[in-house]
Scaffold this active site. Structure first.
Site, PDB file in Angstrom:
ATOM      1  N   CYS A   1       0.852  -1.186   0.000  1.00 27.83           N
ATOM      2  CA  CYS A   1       0.000   0.000   0.000  1.00 27.83           C
ATOM      3  C   CYS A   1       0.886   1.234   0.000  1.00 27.83           C
ATOM      4  O   CYS A   1       2.096   1.147   0.265  1.00 27.83           O
ATOM      5  CB  CYS A   1      -0.945   0.022   1.206  1.00 27.83           C
TER       6      CYS A   1
ATOM      7  N   GLY B   1       3.800 -11.138  -4.797  1.00 27.61           N
ATOM      8  CA  GLY B   1       3.790 -12.190  -5.811  1.00 27.61           C
ATOM      9  C   GLY B   1       5.038 -13.034  -5.787  1.00 27.61           C
ATOM     10  O   GLY B   1       5.782 -13.057  -4.801  1.00 27.61           O
TER      11      GLY B   1
END
Length: 742
Positions: A5, A73
């Site tokens: 974020c 990821g």
């Protein structure tokens, strides 16, 4: 796997804000947190440690510290890329894939994606020019959301993180409700929150000087090779899939695998000998429980198998928590089952492989057979006649062949919006308090059909589902449910090398008269028992239609359908009609009911400030103890309410003799004035009751009943013609005609 974020611009208490934004997504990475802040940007990170457990923390920078990366990821070819980058002069301080990513951007910029193999969503901040570069992986496995607050950027892995920014004003997006009611999810980039968007799969984004620019770098295009033989296709699939599974196993922690009765997860699990697999099911018989199937296969492929049986109470109690983690309502009930299987797996491993994407890439959904099956009917029967037959079918009960003839009316572009079609435009206008927001869902698919205009119908359906259904439903729930339990979920079918092979298959090697995923199943059969490889598509069955005919859960939903939230958005009398017709077994409205119920639960959490814990339905009361009596005891005993009360339960007398049954129910006394009113109404009533027709959805379920116009012709069959046999025969004849043409 992690959560990221950040935001740009000046803000009081910047440090507190970035910490709140980061902490609210702690479930995505409970192992560690990390922050970067300068006078322009604040970046937050939560880590689930998978690769380079000691030195792989983020944010991470390049050699001179100018580029700062936060990333969610895995890059499966990071070791090869690291060697290449070192050869080009880059210096590394860790063995993590995240450091490879920041150096890849430094070296190749926007062209880096040609080199990458993996799933990712990341943000890279350039201190020198104050730009932010963000990207999402090829198929949308990992999420990335963003908004502009004035001239500043705010982004996050999950929407709930953006909502923590004090300058963001949360507003409901009614356009998303319109789309959701048709698709059961919100097609991206739109969200249920005005001004929050989802970066699309295969896209990157620049934020510079208060301006957002997005660009597509990858599109899943099909390029069938008409010369490819079946044997060649099978061998190519087997080779590339084995390579993908091995690449997806790369980790510094233990990796497990989901296992159902279907071919997709079973094919993945066949490469997990001696490792752990996980399955959940429901206690509603074989139709809703794949545990026995999975257990039998686990014995054959020699894996350590773990299972869980989900109770009805557990399922319903989890609905609010699941919708909180989803960020947006998703009316796919299998996401709750997925929550439980990820929770089970997280007790044993930190990473699992799963079978998502196989159906979309290799042609696995049974509806992909429709173009082939409809071809003869649409060729022989003109459009105006198909519409007339469909009009008749809509007035028939739910008999064999009816749905076929209804779905075969229109060309593909008008009837297919994806695997789910809940409410059409007319039905939405009927149930919504504000019917002006209702639109034709096919309009949202036009851009996809335009891009796929050169494909055959089967491939058009696959292209649409890869870009809409898979992203908005399948991958969304896979990410949110696994991350809710701090578990990394990897999808080896959604590998760009696997897609190259899938995209090259001729249509008959994907979908044909024998099966769906035809060539892929043949490849799987080299590793699995034939009955598993050829098992028909089942999905993740959830007994919602059964629960909604249970009095307890009927009242749970009814309470929600009569709540102030329901009154705000819907004509609740029609919602209750859906619910009652389903409960009375007049129609199967379960999917429509569930779509509304889930939305109402979600809305109360995100806009009603109700905690998920407070939205749990009351537990179903335990049934009263049952004492069964023999026939002799029943003959000697007169039923007595006081006896039942004294025993604390209900007595069942078996068997019940026909002569013992009461002749008729006692009638209530009718007052003279009520009798007079009833007689007057009877005299005023017409001799025949008005005819009504059912308005059906594309799947054939009743939406509501409306009065038939007087000129509508009656529908009747003679005693010699059974409607079910008639339409079944018509369907079989058309199939025979088409098969003979083939």
């Amino acid at each position: 796997m992690c959560g990221i974020c950040g935001f740009t611009g000046e803000l009081e208490q910047r440090q507190d804000t970035i910490r709140k934004m980061t902490e609210v997504i702690t479930h995505r990475g409970p192992d560690a947190d990390g922050y970067f802040m300068d006078e322009y940007i604040a970046m937050g990170f939560r880590r689930l440690s998978i690769i380079d457990l000691e030195t792989g923390d983020q944010p991470i920078t390049n050699e001179d510290g100018n580029l700062v990366l936060t990333y969610n990821g895995e890059i499966y070819n990071y070791k090869e890329l690291k060697q290449e980058l070192e050869g080009l002069g880059h210096r590394f301080s860790t063995t993590s894939d995240s450091e490879v990513l920041v150096h890849a951007f430094e070296q190749w910029g926007e062209d880096m994606f040609e080199k990458l193999r993996g799933m990712f969503a990341f943000a890279i901040y350039n201190k020198e020019n104050r730009s932010v570069f963000m990207a999402r992986d090829f198929f949308g496995i990992k999420p990335l959301h963003y908004t502009l607050i004035g001239n500043d950027l705010c982004y996050a892995s999950e929407i709930k993180s953006i909502l923590e920014h004090p300058d963001f004003t949360k507003r409901f997006n009614d356009k998303a409700l319109d789309a959701y009611l048709s698709f059961q999810y919100v097609p991206q980039p739109m969200t249920f929150f005005k001004d929050i968007f989802c970066l699309l799969p295969g896209h990157y984004m620049w934020f510079r000087d208060g301006v957002v620019e997005t660009q597509r770098y990858f599109e899943p295009k099909f390029k069938p090779d008409p010369e490819m033989t079946e044997e060649e296709a099978i061998s190519k699939i087997e080779k590339v899939f084995e390579n993908s599974v091995e690449a997806h196993k790369i980790a510094d922690v233990e990796v497990g695998c989901f296992l159902s009765s279907g071919v997709d997860s079973s094919y993945v699990a066949s490469y997990f000998e001696g490792q752990k697999t996980f399955t959940v099911g429901f206690d509603f018989g074989e139709k809703y429980n794949e545990i026995d199937w999975a257990k039998a296969l686990s014995d054959k492929i020699n894996v350590e198998h773990h299972t869980k049986l989900i109770s009805s109470e557990e399922f319903w109690a989890a609905v609010p928590k699941v919708q909180y983690h989803m960020d947006q309502p998703l009316a796919d009930p299998s996401c709750i089952a997925l929550y439980f299987v990820t929770k089970l797996a997280a007790e044993h491993v930190k990473v699992v492989l799963s079978g998502e994407g196989a159906d979309e890439l290799f042609g696995g959904y049974t509806c992909y057979n429709d173009p082939r099956v409809f071809k003869a009917y649409q060729k022989v029967v003109p459009y105006f006649m198909r519409r007339a037959i469909g009009w008749i079918c809509k007035k028939l009960p739910d008999i064999k062949g009816r749905d076929y003839l209804i779905r075969a009316i229109h060309p593909l572009e008008k009837r297919y919006i994806g695997n789910a079609y809940m409410y059409d435009e007319k039905q939405k206008k009927a149930i919504l308090k504000n019917p002006e927001i209702a639109t034709d869902p096919a309009r949202m698919c036009r851009r996809m059909y335009t891009r796929a205009r050169r494909y055959d119908d089967e491939t058009k359906m696959q292209y649409l589902d890869i870009n809409m259904w898979m992203v908005g439903d399948i991958l969304l729930k896979a990410d949110r449910m696994s991350m809710a339990n701090s578990l990394e979920l990897r999808v080896p079918f959604l590998d760009k090398e696997v897609f190259k092979v899938a995209a090259s298959l001729p249509t008959p090697l994907r979908v044909n008269r024998f099966n769906t995923k035809y060539a892929m199943r043949k490849a799987a059969a080299r590793h699995l028992p034939e009955e598993v490889a050829e098992k028909p598509k089942l999905g993740f069955p959830v007994p919602t239609r059964v629960w909604l005919r249970d009095e307890h859960y009927y009242h749970v939903v009814k309470d929600m359908f009569t709540s102030p939230t329901a009154e705000k958005f819907f004509n609740t009398d029609l919602l209750l009609d859906y619910l009652d017709d389903h409960f009375d077994e007049k129609e199967d409205n379960s999917r429509k009911i569930w779509t509304i119920y889930v939305f109402l639960v979600w809305y109360q959490i995100y806009f009603g400030a109700v905690s998920p814990e407070d939205l749990k339905p009351a537990e179903k009361p335990a049934p009263a103890p049952v004492e069964e009596m023999t026939a002799d005891e029943a003959d000697e005993t007169e039923p007595d309410e006081s006896d039942d009360a004294a025993e604390g339960g209900t007595k069942i007398f078996t068997p019940v003799k026909e002569s013992d049954a009461p002749a008729e129910e006692p009638q209530e006394d009718i007052k003279p004035e009520e009798a007079s009113e009833a007689e007057s109404e009877a005299q005023a009533a017409p001799e025949t009751a008005p005819e009504y027709e059912d308005i059906f959805s594309s799947s054939g379920t009743t939406a509501r009943r409306v009065k038939v116009e007087e000129e509508a012709p009656p529908i009747s069959f003679t005693d010699d013609i059974d409607p079910e046999d008639f339409f079944a025969s018509l369907k079989d004849k058309l199939r025979e005609n088409f098969d003979s043409e083939e």
